[in-house]
Design a protein around this motif. Structure first.
Motif, PDB file in Angstrom:
ATOM      1  N   ARG A 141      -9.689  -2.284 -13.041  1.00 40.06           N
ATOM      2  CA  ARG A 141      -8.872  -1.875 -11.905  1.00 40.06           C
ATOM      3  C   ARG A 141      -8.802  -3.067 -10.960  1.00 40.06           C
ATOM      4  N   PRO A 142      -7.715  -3.837 -11.018  1.00 35.03           N
ATOM      5  CA  PRO A 142      -7.703  -5.119 -10.305  1.00 35.03           C
ATOM      6  C   PRO A 142      -7.581  -4.963  -8.796  1.00 35.03           C
ATOM      7  N   ARG A 143      -7.816  -6.060  -8.120  1.00 34.74           N
ATOM      8  CA  ARG A 143      -7.700  -6.093  -6.666  1.00 34.74           C
ATOM      9  C   ARG A 143      -6.273  -6.479  -6.279  1.00 34.74           C
ATOM     10  N   LEU A 144      -5.823  -5.937  -5.170  1.00 34.88           N
ATOM     11  CA  LEU A 144      -4.475  -6.195  -4.671  1.00 34.88           C
ATOM     12  C   LEU A 144      -4.579  -6.818  -3.280  1.00 34.88           C
ATOM     13  N   ASP A 145      -4.147  -8.064  -3.159  1.00 41.11           N
ATOM     14  CA  ASP A 145      -4.110  -8.752  -1.870  1.00 41.11           C
ATOM     15  C   ASP A 145      -2.659  -9.026  -1.477  1.00 41.11           C
ATOM     16  N   TYR A 146      -2.456  -9.276  -0.189  1.00 40.75           N
ATOM     17  CA  TYR A 146      -1.100  -9.481   0.328  1.00 40.75           C
ATOM     18  C   TYR A 146      -1.086 -10.699   1.240  1.00 40.75           C
ATOM     19  N   SER A 147      -0.148 -11.613   0.952  1.00 38.57           N
ATOM     20  CA  SER A 147      -0.045 -12.810   1.775  1.00 38.57           C
ATOM     21  C   SER A 147       1.373 -13.358   1.676  1.00 38.57           C
ATOM     22  N   ASP A 148       1.939 -13.674   2.840  1.00 37.96           N
ATOM     23  CA  ASP A 148       3.244 -14.323   2.909  1.00 37.96           C
ATOM     24  C   ASP A 148       4.295 -13.546   2.100  1.00 37.96           C
ATOM     25  N   ARG A 149       4.312 -12.213   2.280  1.00 34.13           N
ATOM     26  CA  ARG A 149       5.316 -11.307   1.703  1.00 34.13           C
ATOM     27  C   ARG A 149       5.211 -11.153   0.183  1.00 34.13           C
ATOM     28  N   VAL A 150       4.114 -11.650  -0.418  1.00 34.14           N
ATOM     29  CA  VAL A 150       3.925 -11.539  -1.879  1.00 34.14           C
ATOM     30  C   VAL A 150       2.582 -10.882  -2.144  1.00 34.14           C
ATOM     31  N   TRP A 151       2.555  -9.934  -3.072  1.00 31.42           N
ATOM     32  CA  TRP A 151       1.309  -9.300  -3.497  1.00 31.42           C
ATOM     33  C   TRP A 151       0.669 -10.164  -4.585  1.00 31.42           C
ATOM     34  N   PHE A 152      -0.638 -10.207  -4.582  1.00 25.98           N
ATOM     35  CA  PHE A 152      -1.393 -10.905  -5.619  1.00 25.98           C
ATOM     36  C   PHE A 152      -2.360  -9.903  -6.232  1.00 25.98           C
ATOM     37  N   VAL A 153      -2.184  -9.628  -7.528  1.00 25.22           N
ATOM     38  CA  VAL A 153      -3.004  -8.649  -8.248  1.00 25.22           C
ATOM     39  C   VAL A 153      -3.872  -9.427  -9.232  1.00 25.22           C
ATOM     40  N   TYR A 154      -5.190  -9.308  -9.110  1.00 24.90           N
ATOM     41  CA  TYR A 154      -6.058 -10.121  -9.962  1.00 24.90           C
ATOM     42  C   TYR A 154      -7.354  -9.383 -10.273  1.00 24.90           C
ATOM     43  N   GLY A 155      -7.969  -9.804 -11.358  1.00 22.38           N
ATOM     44  CA  GLY A 155      -9.230  -9.220 -11.810  1.00 22.38           C
ATOM     45  C   GLY A 155      -9.360  -9.445 -13.295  1.00 22.38           C
ATOM     46  N   GLY A 156     -10.312 -10.277 -13.717  1.00 24.59           N
ATOM     47  CA  GLY A 156     -10.440 -10.590 -15.127  1.00 24.59           C
ATOM     48  C   GLY A 156      -9.540 -11.739 -15.531  1.00 24.59           C
ATOM     49  N   ALA A 157      -8.989 -11.657 -16.738  1.00 27.57           N
ATOM     50  CA  ALA A 157      -8.243 -12.781 -17.304  1.00 27.57           C
ATOM     51  C   ALA A 157      -6.756 -12.745 -16.977  1.00 27.57           C
ATOM     52  N   ASP A 158      -6.297 -11.688 -16.309  1.00 27.08           N
ATOM     53  CA  ASP A 158      -4.871 -11.555 -16.002  1.00 27.08           C
ATOM     54  C   ASP A 158      -4.644 -11.523 -14.498  1.00 27.08           C
ATOM     55  N   ALA A 159      -3.417 -11.816 -14.134  1.00 24.77           N
ATOM     56  CA  ALA A 159      -3.019 -11.695 -12.735  1.00 24.77           C
ATOM     57  C   ALA A 159      -1.516 -11.451 -12.673  1.00 24.77           C
ATOM     58  N   LEU A 160      -1.081 -10.820 -11.600  1.00 23.14           N
ATOM     59  CA  LEU A 160       0.331 -10.588 -11.334  1.00 23.14           C
ATOM     60  C   LEU A 160       0.639 -11.014  -9.906  1.00 23.14           C
ATOM     61  N   THR A 161       1.806 -11.583  -9.720  1.00 19.95           N
ATOM     62  CA  THR A 161       2.350 -11.677  -8.374  1.00 19.95           C
ATOM     63  C   THR A 161       3.510 -10.693  -8.300  1.00 19.95           C
ATOM     64  N   VAL A 162       3.636 -10.017  -7.169  1.00 24.09           N
ATOM     65  CA  VAL A 162       4.630  -8.960  -7.016  1.00 24.09           C
ATOM     66  C   VAL A 162       5.379  -9.188  -5.712  1.00 24.09           C
ATOM     67  N   GLN A 163       6.705  -9.236  -5.819  1.00 18.00           N
ATOM     68  CA  GLN A 163       7.528  -9.370  -4.627  1.00 18.00           C
ATOM     69  C   GLN A 163       8.463  -8.173  -4.510  1.00 18.00           C
ATOM     70  N   PHE A 164       8.435  -7.525  -3.356  1.00 14.13           N
ATOM     71  CA  PHE A 164       9.416  -6.509  -3.006  1.00 14.13           C
ATOM     72  C   PHE A 164      10.417  -7.139  -2.033  1.00 14.13           C
ATOM     73  N   ASP A 165      11.682  -6.888  -2.259  1.00 11.37           N
ATOM     74  CA  ASP A 165      12.713  -7.353  -1.350  1.00 11.37           C
ATOM     75  C   ASP A 165      13.668  -6.193  -1.057  1.00 11.37           C
ATOM     76  N   PRO A 166      13.692  -5.652   0.169  1.00 12.88           N
ATOM     77  CA  PRO A 166      12.969  -6.136   1.352  1.00 12.88           C
ATOM     78  C   PRO A 166      11.465  -5.950   1.206  1.00 12.88           C
ATOM     79  N   ALA A 167      10.717  -6.725   1.987  1.00 10.70           N
ATOM     80  CA  ALA A 167       9.269  -6.784   1.854  1.00 10.70           C
ATOM     81  C   ALA A 167       8.625  -5.433   2.143  1.00 10.70           C
ATOM     82  N   MET A 168       7.583  -5.130   1.381  1.00  7.19           N
ATOM     83  CA  MET A 168       6.752  -3.954   1.604  1.00  7.19           C
ATOM     84  C   MET A 168       5.312  -4.407   1.552  1.00  7.19           C
ATOM     85  N   SER A 169       4.487  -3.935   2.465  1.00  7.39           N
ATOM     86  CA  SER A 169       3.083  -4.339   2.478  1.00  7.39           C
ATOM     87  C   SER A 169       2.232  -3.218   1.897  1.00  7.39           C
TER      88      SER A 169
END
Length: 625
Positions: A141-169
């Motif tokens: 169950r990865p961690r979700l951080d938010y910075s500069d309008r982009v989500w960063f999902v990480y934990g283990g060997a994978d990661a995702l960046t997620v952008q909502f437009d318009p921005a959602m926190s």
């Protein structure tokens, strides 16, 4: 949907498939990404609710209100459009995995993304968003951080960046659930990008950049599908099947996987759950034939290059299946922590069939080489030397028992179809040697080839029915023997072939759907009817001149595709529901082959086709959610 303690699983046929020739995702009819593997088909998924509703993870975008749902692929593409009609308005969700091209080829490793575009078309719609990423088949169950309008999902060997437009926190540290009101013409755009945690570059994309990705991907698919040379009455179904094959092709290697999923059951709640995210030599000649026949010679040549590089070594070490990168160590493991689709356990990754001995693979390999040569491909000295070795293995071992075409796990046997493919291996090699001017012991090869034929004809025919049996000296019937005329072991009008076809139709067929066999195979539970076997029955009917019956059966089988034209591996003959991994390349190759054989049998005159031919696609396009 199924309501119960293991969650609310949609039927398998409720899913649509999107991909970018390396990554793959399944999207449910109600707007949920329930399966998604980035960068490689056999990678650990980032969403796997398909295999465990509670812990697998998903990404759903849909109206909060009850809605009527319809969907389609944009014509000639693998871009999915789902339309939700509510009391207050109409919402469309467009899903795709963008394709980037470089030097004329797709580059999936640089474009491992999922784009979702949500647009209010009529009125106003309240939209629910559920974002629950889970890595490692739900284990992480990865961690979700938010910075500069982009989500960063990480934990283990994978990661995702997620952008909502318009921005959602995000409001939490692991998941996100929220609602948003959209008015007429308003859009929400979401871009998920897969990356390695240590290489993450969180950056946003402008609306214009996102639109360019969508437009480029649409142009790619439209241009690719327009190249299909088939112009018969089933062009829509053939092009859709070709698009499935292309999306299941790994862009970097040219390999074509059997399916993008693992462990979707062959019977609900059963244990026949296998990982199909690999490449079977069993499929190779059929895939190559389909690509050449439809005008996709570039893909055919790349796939053949993969075959030559991957199978190289000693012919005695030839494997039944390989990873997309040519991997041979595909150890089967059970993920006991997962519930499985609708409680179908175990969930497996890897496939133990990789370690089986199957004689048919030698025939399939040499047949593929012969087909490649006939279409202008070069058989270089190194590959020819390997093919010679393969023939010698067949000469030495054709009398042995094996696990067979169907990968039996109980015991080896003297399977007729295995012997037939031994004959194919030598017969095609003789033709190749003659065509290439190679000096080989043709007399010795011919003697063994003829000895194999005599054995099959003497011991492989049930004297009571005159039909080919599953094993030497047996009476059981096997749908694999429908391949006998297709590989030109005997003509379709031969009495033994006709008897085999008639017996398969009488004993293995229900509602136009063909089962593989009836004998016990050492595994508990049942399985559905096999879609490709059913198309082989169409082939046989067409080739022996019963064209009207072949058309009728073909139409019936097309009706088992879902509303967006996708076929599973199997079908439940009682309910018509899809079973097994989905979508299945083998099934779509069967459809392509049957359409081509109907065209040949009709000699361009399609008057035998049903008058109101529309492909008989089942009307599953509207439901409530």
């Amino acid at each position: 949907m199924i309501k119960g303690p293991v969650g609310s699983y949609p039927p398998i046929h409720d899913y649509a498939f999107i991909g970018n020739c390396g990554s793959a995702a399944l999207v449910s009819r109600d707007g949920s990404v329930d399966w998604c593997c980035f960068q490689r088909f056999d990678a650990s998924p980032c969403f796997a609710r398909l295999l465990d509703w509670r812990r697998g993870g998903h990404f759903r975008i849909a109206p909060t209100e009850r809605s009527e749902i319809s969907r389609r692929y944009l014509p000639g593409t693998n871009i999915l459009e789902t339309r939700f009609r509510t009391k207050s308005g109409v919402l469309t969700v467009t899903d795709l995995m963008p394709i980037t091209r470089g030097r004329g080829h797709v580059e999936p490793r640089q474009s491992a993304q999922l784009i979702r575009i949500v647009r209010c078309e009529v009125g106003d719609v309240q939209v629910s968003i559920e974002f629950e990423p889970r890595f490692d088949y739900g284990l992480t169950r990865p961690r979700l951080d938010y910075s500069d309008r982009v989500w960063f999902v990480y934990g283990g060997a994978d990661a995702l960046t997620v952008q909502f437009d318009p921005a959602m926190s995000p409001k939490g540290t692991h998941d996100f659930q929220g609602k948003i009101e959209l008015q007429l013409g308003e859009e929400v755009r979401v871009v998920l990008t897969h990356c390695l945690p240590h290489n993450v570059r969180p950056r946003g994309f402008s609306p214009a950049a996102i639109q360019r990705k969508v437009a480029e991907t649409r142009r790619f698919w439209e241009s690719w599908s327009a190249r299909c040379t088939y112009r018969g009455p089933y062009r829509e179904q053939v092009v859709r099947s070709a698009l499935v094959l292309k999306a299941l092709t790994d862009a970097e290697t040219g390999a074509i996987v059997a399916a993008p999923t693992t462990s979707l059951p062959e019977s609900l709640g059963g244990t026949r759950n296998w990982d199909y995210r690999y490449v079977w030599l069993r499929d190779a000649a059929l895939n190559l034939y389909a690509l050449f026949a439809l005008g996709y010679s570039d893909e055919a040549h790349r796939f053949m290059k993969w075959i030559k590089l991957t199978t190289a070594g000693h012919a005695d070490d030839l494997r039944v299946l390989y990873g997309v990168g040519g991997e041979r160590l595909l150890q089967e493991r059970e993920l006991t922590m997962l519930d499985g689709y609708r409680g179908s356990r175990p969930v497996r990754i890897g496939n133990a069939a990789a370690d089986q001995f199957q004689l048919d693979v030698y025939g399939e390999l040499v047949d593929t080489a012969w087909l490649y040569h006939r279409h202008g491909g070069e058989i270089d000295p190194g590959f020819w030397a390997f093919l010679e070795e393969a023939v010698e293995v067949v000469i030495d071992r054709w009398k042995e028992s094996d696990e067979s075409f169907w990968e039996f796990r109980d015991a080896r046997g003297q399977f007729v179809i295995s012997k037939v493919f031994c004959w194919v291996a030598i017969q095609r090699a003789i033709r190749l040697a003659q065509a290439l001017g190679k000096k080989v012991d043709l007399d010795r090869w011919s003697r063994t080839r003829d000895r194999i034929r005599r054995t099959i004809e003497k011991r492989g025919v049930d004297p009571r029915t005159g039909a080919f049996a599953q094993c030497l000296d047996s009476v059981d019937i096997d749908a694999a023997n429908l391949l006998i005329p297709l590989v030109r072991f005997l003509p379709p009008t031969d009495p033994r072939v006709r008897a085999t076809v008639d017996r398969v139709a009488a004993e293995l067929t229900q509602n136009g759907l063909v089962h593989r066999y009836r004998r016990s195979d050492g595994l508990p539970g049942d399985e559905g009817a096999f879609v490709i076997c059913s198309f082989w029955l169409v082939d046989n009917l067409a080739l022996r001149g019963d064209v009207a019956s072949a058309y009728k059966l073909f139409e019936r089988l097309c009706g088992y595709a879902n509303d967006v034209g996708l076929l599973a591996e199997q079908v439940d003959v009682r309910t018509g529901e899809a079973l097994g991994n989905f979508p299945q390349a083998f099934s779509h190759v069967g459809l392509i082959g049957a359409a081509l054989n109907l065209e040949k049998a009709s000699a361009g005159d399609f008057s035998a086709a049903p008058r109101n031919q529309r492909g008989a696609l089942r009307s599953r396009s509207v439901c409530s959610a």
